[in-house]
Design a protein around this motif. Structure first.
Motif, short mmCIF file in Angstrom:
data_model
loop_
_atom_site.label_atom_id
_atom_site.label_comp_id
_atom_site.label_asym_id
_atom_site.label_seq_id
_atom_site.Cartn_x
_atom_site.Cartn_y
_atom_site.Cartn_z
N THR A 172 14.19 -14.12 10.25
CA THR A 172 13.63 -13.35 11.37
C THR A 172 12.27 -12.74 11.02
OG1 THR A 172 14.66 -11.23 10.76
CG2 THR A 172 15.97 -12.74 12.12
N MET A 173 11.80 -12.93 9.80
CA MET A 173 10.59 -12.27 9.35
C MET A 173 9.37 -13.18 9.53
SD MET A 173 12.04 -9.50 8.48
CE MET A 173 10.59 -8.63 7.89
N PHE A 174 8.26 -12.56 9.97
CA PHE A 174 7.02 -13.29 10.20
C PHE A 174 5.85 -12.54 9.56
CE2 PHE A 174 9.87 -14.46 13.58
CZ PHE A 174 9.66 -15.81 13.76
N GLN A 175 4.93 -13.29 8.99
CA GLN A 175 3.67 -12.73 8.51
C GLN A 175 2.65 -12.83 9.65
OE1 GLN A 175 2.43 -14.87 5.04
NE2 GLN A 175 4.18 -14.21 3.81
N MET A 176 2.00 -11.71 9.96
CA MET A 176 1.02 -11.71 11.03
C MET A 176 -0.38 -11.86 10.45
SD MET A 176 0.30 -8.91 14.06
CE MET A 176 2.00 -8.98 14.62
N THR A 200 9.26 -8.33 12.59
CA THR A 200 10.21 -9.03 13.43
C THR A 200 9.85 -8.79 14.89
OG1 THR A 200 11.71 -7.13 13.48
CG2 THR A 200 12.08 -8.75 11.74
N PHE A 201 10.38 -9.64 15.77
CA PHE A 201 10.19 -9.48 17.21
C PHE A 201 11.57 -9.36 17.84
CE2 PHE A 201 6.31 -11.45 15.78
CZ PHE A 201 5.33 -10.79 16.50
N ARG A 202 11.77 -8.27 18.57
CA ARG A 202 13.09 -7.92 19.11
C ARG A 202 13.05 -7.92 20.63
NH1 ARG A 202 16.25 -2.90 19.68
NH2 ARG A 202 18.26 -3.12 18.64
N THR A 203 14.09 -8.45 21.26
CA THR A 203 14.18 -8.44 22.72
C THR A 203 14.84 -7.15 23.19
OG1 THR A 203 16.40 -9.41 22.91
CG2 THR A 203 14.54 -10.93 22.59
N ASN A 204 14.77 -6.88 24.50
CA ASN A 204 15.38 -5.65 25.01
C ASN A 204 16.91 -5.73 25.02
OD1 ASN A 204 15.59 -7.44 27.19
ND2 ASN A 204 15.44 -5.79 28.69
N ALA A 205 17.46 -6.91 24.75
CA ALA A 205 18.91 -7.05 24.61
C ALA A 205 19.35 -6.88 23.15
CB ALA A 205 19.36 -8.41 25.13
N GLY A 206 18.38 -6.68 22.25
CA GLY A 206 18.71 -6.40 20.86
C GLY A 206 18.70 -7.60 19.94
N LYS A 248 21.27 -11.32 15.56
CA LYS A 248 21.73 -9.96 15.86
C LYS A 248 21.29 -8.96 14.81
CE LYS A 248 25.75 -11.51 18.52
NZ LYS A 248 27.22 -11.46 18.66
N GLU A 249 20.90 -9.46 13.64
CA GLU A 249 20.46 -8.59 12.56
C GLU A 249 19.20 -9.17 11.91
OE1 GLU A 249 23.67 -8.21 9.83
OE2 GLU A 249 24.90 -6.97 11.17
N TYR A 283 16.85 -10.74 17.80
CA TYR A 283 15.59 -10.98 17.10
C TYR A 283 15.22 -12.46 17.17
CZ TYR A 283 16.22 -6.36 15.00
OH TYR A 283 16.39 -5.01 14.81
N TRP A 284 13.91 -12.71 17.18
CA TRP A 284 13.45 -14.09 16.99
C TRP A 284 13.91 -14.57 15.61
CZ3 TRP A 284 7.58 -14.78 18.42
CH2 TRP A 284 7.34 -14.34 19.74
#
Length: 496
Positions: free
Chosen positions: A335-339, A307-313, A329-330, A315-316
């Motif tokens: 929110t899940m990505f394969q890299m 997941t990718f999270r911002t500094n405000a908490g 928010k959760e 998620y993408w």
């Protein structure tokens, strides 16, 4: 208040007796000894706090068995659960002024100690054989969280700099602190710009008496005792970290170590940074790196998705029609990505089965069926300007007598990272670069930089590939670090 999504790290330690040997749990017959000269897997002990009595601890070996001592002083490490060994597995840590521990059997009131395979828990008084120096076995780069202030420590940019304890979240490179284990058994706190914290709150490029701290453990928390017997504490409105007046640690002097998760910036095919500066939509439209262009990667331990999270908490997440927004928010399915690692670039496959791509206006959407130029991103790790690597056999360290690197050491060297076009150059002692020689051995005395690419594949670990020969860096049991791995496996994964 946003948090970092990290829990306090479980304390894992090595215990060193008065002869400089580590307490070891052998797999054969679960035998115990104190004969190992260095800290490796068999010498790691997990410290568990009792749920009801905070002064009671349990020591669990790398085999998942609990240390226990009976009324006759006989010491074993065979019980798989606390209940199986109760009450003999209950110990009390009696901290000494020099930072060493005496381990006292809680039910029998005797002290644990000894040498080689002659270990017992029958001493009525504390002598040298009953004293154990403590060597943290965690990865030494972490975030520091104040128990009392509920804030994180970070390198302040004001004036000549200090470590301030006033951040709601540990964000960016300034929040990284490195625990440096010294030959005298003390620890130094090193900031991301390679300076050491002194007990007066000032930072210096050299480590001396005033930058050495004895670690003490209280109620599962850490305290840092300086050379004068005082403790580091946050002081003033910004929480300047320096030694206070207390000679006993209270709540103000207690800290948690939390895992420092990788934080990255991403550049799209248009050369712009991916950002949330203009709102919740995720777009590649910025020319500079700020907190709005920095994202924390968090990997699921089972699925290896991230997941990718911002500094405000937030998620993408993938929203309707494949759009990407920083609104979740959760953590959830969307929110899940394969890299997918593509040499110096990455591609992200979203939960809808589509690849993330950049549209002409810079907006990112998960709508592509295949990977092309617009689906490729440059990912740069920003919160590891200094790097410590640990593999399955130990830490990476300069070899004592040659230009090669050891990958099986219990002590670690600190390396410096430089980033260039999707790759990294790694520097060691004297500013010399890592490179791969003609037989695939990694050397550390290069005059010119050589590229390595990082592949972030799972929680807390990455693979490192030589751009020169395309092979993965692999640590042998004998310690030699080679660039000869064809596939990712345990020997090619590195905790960072």
């Amino acid at each position: 208040m946003p948090t970092n999504g990290s829990k306090a790290l479980t304390l894992v330690v090595g215990l060193i007796n008065y002869e400089g040997r580590y307490l070891t749990a052998e797999a054969f017959s679960f035998k115990l000894s104190a004969s190992a000269p260095s800290l490796k897997r068999k010498q790691r002990w997990t410290l568990e706090q009792d749920d009801t009595q905070t002064q009671v601890v349990y020591l669990r070996s790398h085999l998942g068995r609990y240390l226990a001592a009976d009324k006759h002083g006989r010491v074993t490490c065979e019980a798989e659960t606390r209940d199986e060994a109760q009450p003999d597995c209950r110990f009390v840590v009696v901290a000494q002024s020099d930072g060493r521990w005496a381990l006292q059997s809680e039910p029998h009131q005797r002290f644990f100690g000894g040498t080689a395979d002659r270990l017992s828990c029958f001493a009525q008084f504390i002598g040298d054989p009953e004293l154990w120096a403590v060597h943290l076995a965690l990865h030494p780069q972490a975030n520091l969280h104040s128990v009392a202030r509920k804030r994180y420590a970070h390198l302040s940019s004001e004036g000549e700099g200090e470590v301030a304890v006033d951040s709601n979240v540990p964000w960016g490179v300034d929040a990284l602190l490195t625990l440096v284990y010294r030959l005298d058994g003390k620890y130094a706190l090193k900031t991301a710009d390679s300076r050491f914290l002194g007990n007066d709150g000032k930072l210096s490029v050299d480590s001396g008496r005033a930058t050495g701290y004895t670690l003490e453990f209280k109620c599962g928390k850490l305290a840092f005792k300086d050379c004068e017997g005082k403790y580091l504490t946050p002081m003033g409105p910004t929480g300047t970290l320096r030694s206070g007046r207390c000679s006993k640690p209270g709540k103000e002097e207690l800290f948690d170590l939390e895992e420092s998760r990788p934080q990255v910036v991403l550049t799209a095919a248009n050369g712009k940074y991916v950002s949330i500066r203009t709102g919740v939509n995720i777009s590649a439209n910025q020319e500079e790196e700020t907190n709005m262009e920095t994202f924390q990667m968090e990997f699921d331990r089972q699925t290896k998705e991230c997941t990718f999270r911002t500094n405000a908490g937030q998620y993408w997440e993938v929203v309707s029609h494949g759009g990407l927004q920083a609104t979740a928010k959760e953590v959830g399915a969307n929110t899940m990505f394969q890299m997918h690692c593509l040499d110096r670039r990455i591609a992200l496959r979203a939960s809808n089965g589509k690849y993330v791509c950049m549209k002409k206006n810079g907006q990112l959407l998960a709508v592509s069926d295949a990977i092309g130029d617009d689906e490729q991103l440059v990912l740069k790790l920003i919160n590891r300007p200094i790097l410590i690597l640990r593999g399955e056999n130990g830490f990476i360290c300069h070899h004592k007598t040659s230009n090669t690197l050891d990958a099986n050491r219990s002590v670690y060297d600190i390396f410096t990272l430089e980033f260039s076009n999707g790759a990294y150059q790694i520097k060691g002692i004297g500013g010399k670069f890592w490179y791969v020689n003609s037989v695939g051995v990694v050397c550390a005395d290069g005059e010119t930089p050589e590229d390595f690419t990082f592949e972030f594949l799972e929680h807390g670990r990455m693979a490192i590939r030589s751009a020169k020969n395309g092979k993965y860096l692999r640590g042998e049991q004998t310690g030699t670090l080679k660039a000869d791995g064809d596939v990712v496996k345990c020997s090619t994964l590195w905790e960072y």
